[in-house]
Write a protein that holds these residues in place. Structure first.
Motif, PDB file in Angstrom:
ATOM      1  N   LEU A  59      -0.633  10.687   4.120  1.00 56.33           N
ATOM      2  CA  LEU A  59      -0.636  11.161   5.484  1.00 56.33           C
ATOM      3  C   LEU A  59      -1.165  12.553   5.478  1.00 56.33           C
ATOM      4  CD1 LEU A  59       3.244  10.658   6.577  1.00 56.33           C
ATOM      5  CD2 LEU A  59       1.090   9.338   7.289  1.00 56.33           C
ATOM      6  N   PRO A  60      -2.113  12.949   6.487  1.00 57.23           N
ATOM      7  CA  PRO A  60      -1.989  12.135   7.867  1.00 57.23           C
ATOM      8  C   PRO A  60      -3.120  11.151   8.026  1.00 57.23           C
ATOM      9  CG  PRO A  60      -3.017  14.260   8.037  1.00 57.23           C
ATOM     10  CD  PRO A  60      -2.582  14.264   6.652  1.00 57.23           C
ATOM     11  N   SER A  61      -3.848  11.222   6.877  1.00 61.11           N
ATOM     12  CA  SER A  61      -5.249  10.509   7.011  1.00 61.11           C
ATOM     13  C   SER A  61      -4.716   9.095   7.301  1.00 61.11           C
ATOM     14  CB  SER A  61      -6.131  10.583   5.754  1.00 61.11           C
ATOM     15  OG  SER A  61      -5.697  10.019   4.568  1.00 61.11           O
ATOM     16  N   LYS A  62      -3.836   8.638   6.564  1.00 61.09           N
ATOM     17  CA  LYS A  62      -3.431   7.221   6.497  1.00 61.09           C
ATOM     18  C   LYS A  62      -4.128   6.174   5.718  1.00 61.09           C
ATOM     19  CE  LYS A  62      -0.914   7.201  10.835  1.00 61.09           C
ATOM     20  NZ  LYS A  62      -1.287   6.992  12.411  1.00 61.09           N
ATOM     21  N   LYS A  63      -4.927   6.944   4.799  1.00 61.08           N
ATOM     22  CA  LYS A  63      -5.855   6.218   3.559  1.00 61.08           C
ATOM     23  C   LYS A  63      -4.956   5.649   2.521  1.00 61.08           C
ATOM     24  CE  LYS A  63     -10.336   8.274   3.480  1.00 61.08           C
ATOM     25  NZ  LYS A  63     -11.007   9.430   3.532  1.00 61.08           N
ATOM     26  N   GLN A  74       5.342   5.091   1.215  1.00 67.52           N
ATOM     27  CA  GLN A  74       5.121   3.706   1.156  1.00 67.52           C
ATOM     28  C   GLN A  74       6.452   3.047   2.130  1.00 67.52           C
ATOM     29  OE1 GLN A  74       5.665   2.659  -2.998  1.00 67.52           O
ATOM     30  NE2 GLN A  74       5.912   0.471  -2.576  1.00 67.52           N
ATOM     31  N   GLY A  75       6.157   2.162   2.867  1.00 60.31           N
ATOM     32  CA  GLY A  75       7.117   1.412   3.668  1.00 60.31           C
ATOM     33  C   GLY A  75       6.635   0.618   4.629  1.00 60.31           C
ATOM     34  N   TYR A  76       7.829   0.067   5.235  1.00 55.70           N
ATOM     35  CA  TYR A  76       7.291  -1.019   6.153  1.00 55.70           C
ATOM     36  C   TYR A  76       6.715  -0.443   7.394  1.00 55.70           C
ATOM     37  CZ  TYR A  76      10.394  -4.396   3.861  1.00 55.70           C
ATOM     38  OH  TYR A  76      11.000  -5.053   2.719  1.00 55.70           O
ATOM     39  N   TYR A  77       7.107   0.789   7.770  1.00 56.71           N
ATOM     40  CA  TYR A  77       6.605   1.220   9.077  1.00 56.71           C
ATOM     41  C   TYR A  77       5.172   1.171   8.859  1.00 56.71           C
ATOM     42  CZ  TYR A  77       5.325   4.502  12.455  1.00 56.71           C
ATOM     43  OH  TYR A  77       4.473   5.249  13.737  1.00 56.71           O
ATOM     44  N   TYR A  78       4.308   1.369   7.922  1.00 51.80           N
ATOM     45  CA  TYR A  78       2.702   1.310   7.747  1.00 51.80           C
ATOM     46  C   TYR A  78       2.551  -0.079   7.105  1.00 51.80           C
ATOM     47  CZ  TYR A  78       2.797   6.127   8.606  1.00 51.80           C
ATOM     48  OH  TYR A  78       3.094   7.242   9.162  1.00 51.80           O
ATOM     49  N   PRO A 120       0.845  -1.224  -0.123  1.00 50.11           N
ATOM     50  CA  PRO A 120       0.040  -0.020  -0.013  1.00 50.11           C
ATOM     51  C   PRO A 120       0.911   1.415  -0.060  1.00 50.11           C
ATOM     52  CG  PRO A 120      -0.851  -1.596   1.579  1.00 50.11           C
ATOM     53  CD  PRO A 120       0.635  -2.046   1.221  1.00 50.11           C
ATOM     54  N   GLN A 121       0.374   2.435  -0.635  1.00 49.50           N
ATOM     55  CA  GLN A 121       0.949   3.745  -0.582  1.00 49.50           C
ATOM     56  C   GLN A 121      -0.079   4.614  -0.056  1.00 49.50           C
ATOM     57  OE1 GLN A 121       1.530   4.329  -4.633  1.00 49.50           O
ATOM     58  NE2 GLN A 121       3.560   3.492  -4.777  1.00 49.50           N
ATOM     59  N   ALA A 123       7.434   8.926  -1.295  1.00 51.81           N
ATOM     60  CA  ALA A 123       8.849   8.227  -0.407  1.00 51.81           C
ATOM     61  C   ALA A 123       8.573   6.754  -0.084  1.00 51.81           C
ATOM     62  CB  ALA A 123       8.754   9.224   0.901  1.00 51.81           C
ATOM     63  N   GLU A 124       9.527   6.198  -0.557  1.00 52.29           N
ATOM     64  CA  GLU A 124       9.501   4.732  -0.433  1.00 52.29           C
ATOM     65  C   GLU A 124      10.524   4.337   0.630  1.00 52.29           C
ATOM     66  OE1 GLU A 124      10.015   2.511  -4.099  1.00 52.29           O
ATOM     67  OE2 GLU A 124      12.184   2.979  -4.378  1.00 52.29           O
ATOM     68  N   GLY A 125      10.327   3.110   1.388  1.00 47.86           N
ATOM     69  CA  GLY A 125      11.074   2.614   2.119  1.00 47.86           C
ATOM     70  C   GLY A 125      11.173   3.386   3.810  1.00 47.86           C
ATOM     71  N   VAL A 126       9.938   3.760   3.982  1.00 55.33           N
ATOM     72  CA  VAL A 126       9.718   4.511   5.134  1.00 55.33           C
ATOM     73  C   VAL A 126       9.604   3.432   6.059  1.00 55.33           C
ATOM     74  CG1 VAL A 126       8.399   6.009   6.458  1.00 55.33           C
ATOM     75  CG2 VAL A 126       8.670   6.517   4.317  1.00 55.33           C
ATOM     76  N   GLU A 127      10.599   3.434   7.286  1.00 58.78           N
ATOM     77  CA  GLU A 127      10.487   2.357   8.285  1.00 58.78           C
ATOM     78  C   GLU A 127      10.469   2.833   9.581  1.00 58.78           C
ATOM     79  OE1 GLU A 127      14.012   0.122   7.935  1.00 58.78           O
ATOM     80  OE2 GLU A 127      13.486  -0.762   6.174  1.00 58.78           O
ATOM     81  N   THR A 128      10.504   4.088   9.862  1.00 59.13           N
ATOM     82  CA  THR A 128       9.999   4.716  11.235  1.00 59.13           C
ATOM     83  C   THR A 128       8.976   5.688  11.382  1.00 59.13           C
ATOM     84  OG1 THR A 128      11.729   6.430  11.186  1.00 59.13           O
ATOM     85  CG2 THR A 128      12.342   4.142  12.100  1.00 59.13           C
TER      86      THR A 128
END
Ligand code: C2E
Ligand code: MG
Ligand code: MG
Ligand code: MG
Length: 287
Positions: A50-54, A254-258, A46-47, A233-238
């Motif tokens: 923010l901030p809705s996280k939809k 887009q990233g593992y954090y989500y 998923p992509q 942005a890809e690869g967001v982990e934190t």
């Protein structure tokens, strides 16, 4: 003495080379088989906005479900498939599978704004628009639901602008993947109909403490805003990385954090959950 030593080296390298080319021949045959035996699978990441996280979109990522070796990541076979040209057939499989999956979600009443599909430079041939439009019309899916991810190096090739313009005017979104890792000459950006820049994960993951990466990301944000391009942005982990990006105005993440990439069934469940639809498998039996 010397000649003997060279000779031994030669023998050593030669058998090593033989072994390697045998491995390669085996892998090539296995990759052919993988297509015939339907061993490839698409995962979906998923992509989110923010901030809705939809969930705003997703990227389709290929996996090879090998009967003995288990799940093989694309980094272990895509480069080889590109060397041998097999990527063209694998890439066609990806296009068919990805678009038929869009059609399935649509049939279930689930909404996904865009599905991003990675394209190898070898697929970028004059017949690509026809191939895409045949698949789309078979599944009755508009091109607007598809984003094509290209790499910077592809733009450097000659005569690509006609093809890019054709795809873009057909309705596809175009994204530049791994942005910032390719060529430093940015002049080409204004000549091509690019919609999205995907900030490479190597910069994102060094945020927010690494000053150089932070400077590069800020420059990319400037380039995008000056040229009217959207950012992912890809690869967001934190959380710190997500916050830093959001504060710079980069809202698509887009990233593992989500979410990590997930199989089609899991992604379908996620869409069902987010869109408040009743899951067919969870539906209560009628009284
Ligand atoms: P990519 O297109 O840049 O895809 C993003 C990669 O980053 C994916 O790896 C994804 O799983 C990974 N990723 C996403 N978020 C995070 C995170 O927070 N942390 C970390 N460490 N990694 C994250 P994956 O699935 O292994 O794919 C690797 C590459 O293989 C892709 O990079 C793409 O270049 C290529 N690839 C994947 N599927 C296809 C395909 O269908 N066709 C072609 N031609 N290439 C593909
Ligand atoms: Mg990609
Ligand atoms: Mg990428
Ligand atoms: Mg990459």
């Amino acid at each position: 003495q010397r000649a003997k030593k060279n000779n031994q080296n030669y023998l050593f390298y030669s058998s090593e080379m033989n072994r390697r080319s045998l491995d390669r021949i085996k892998l090539e045959a296995e990759l052919h088989h993988a297509l015939d035996l339907n061993q490839f699978e698409l995962f979906f990441q998923p992509q989110i906005d923010l901030p809705s996280k939809k969930i705003m979109g997703a990227e389709a990522l290929i996996r090879w479900r090998h009967p003995q070796k288990g799940m093989i990541p694309p980094s272990s076979f895509i480069p080889f498939a590109e060397e041998t040209g097999l990527i063209v057939a694998i890439g066609s499989w990806v296009l068919n599978e990805a678009i038929s999956q869009i059609a399935e979600w649509k049939k279930s009443g689930l909404k996904l704004n865009r599905l991003a599909i990675n394209l190898s430079a070898l697929q970028f041939k004059p017949q690509l628009p026809d191939e895409l439009s045949a698949i789309l019309s078979y599944h009755k899916i508009p091109a607007e639901l598809v984003e094509l991810e290209l790499t910077e190096s592809l733009l450097m090739g000659n005569g690509q602008s006609g093809l890019l313009n054709q795809l873009h005017s057909s309705g596809f979104s175009l994204a530049l993947d791994d942005f910032g890792t390719g060529y430093s000459n940015l002049a080409y950006l204004q000549h091509y109909p690019i919609d999205y820049l995907k900030i490479d994960q190597s910069f994102v993951q060094a945020l927010p403490d690494n000053l150089h990466s932070a400077a590069i990301v800020r420059s990319i944000v400037d380039i995008a805003s000056n040229l009217g391009l959207k950012l992912i942005a890809e690869g967001v982990e934190t959380k710190a990385q997500a916050d830093y990006l959001a504060q710079l105005g980069c809202h698509l993440i887009q990233g593992y954090y989500y979410y990590k990439p997930m199989c089609a069934a899991d992604f379908t469940q996620l869409l069902i959950k987010q869109q408040g639809k009743e899951s067919p498998t969870l539906r209560k039996p009628k009284p």
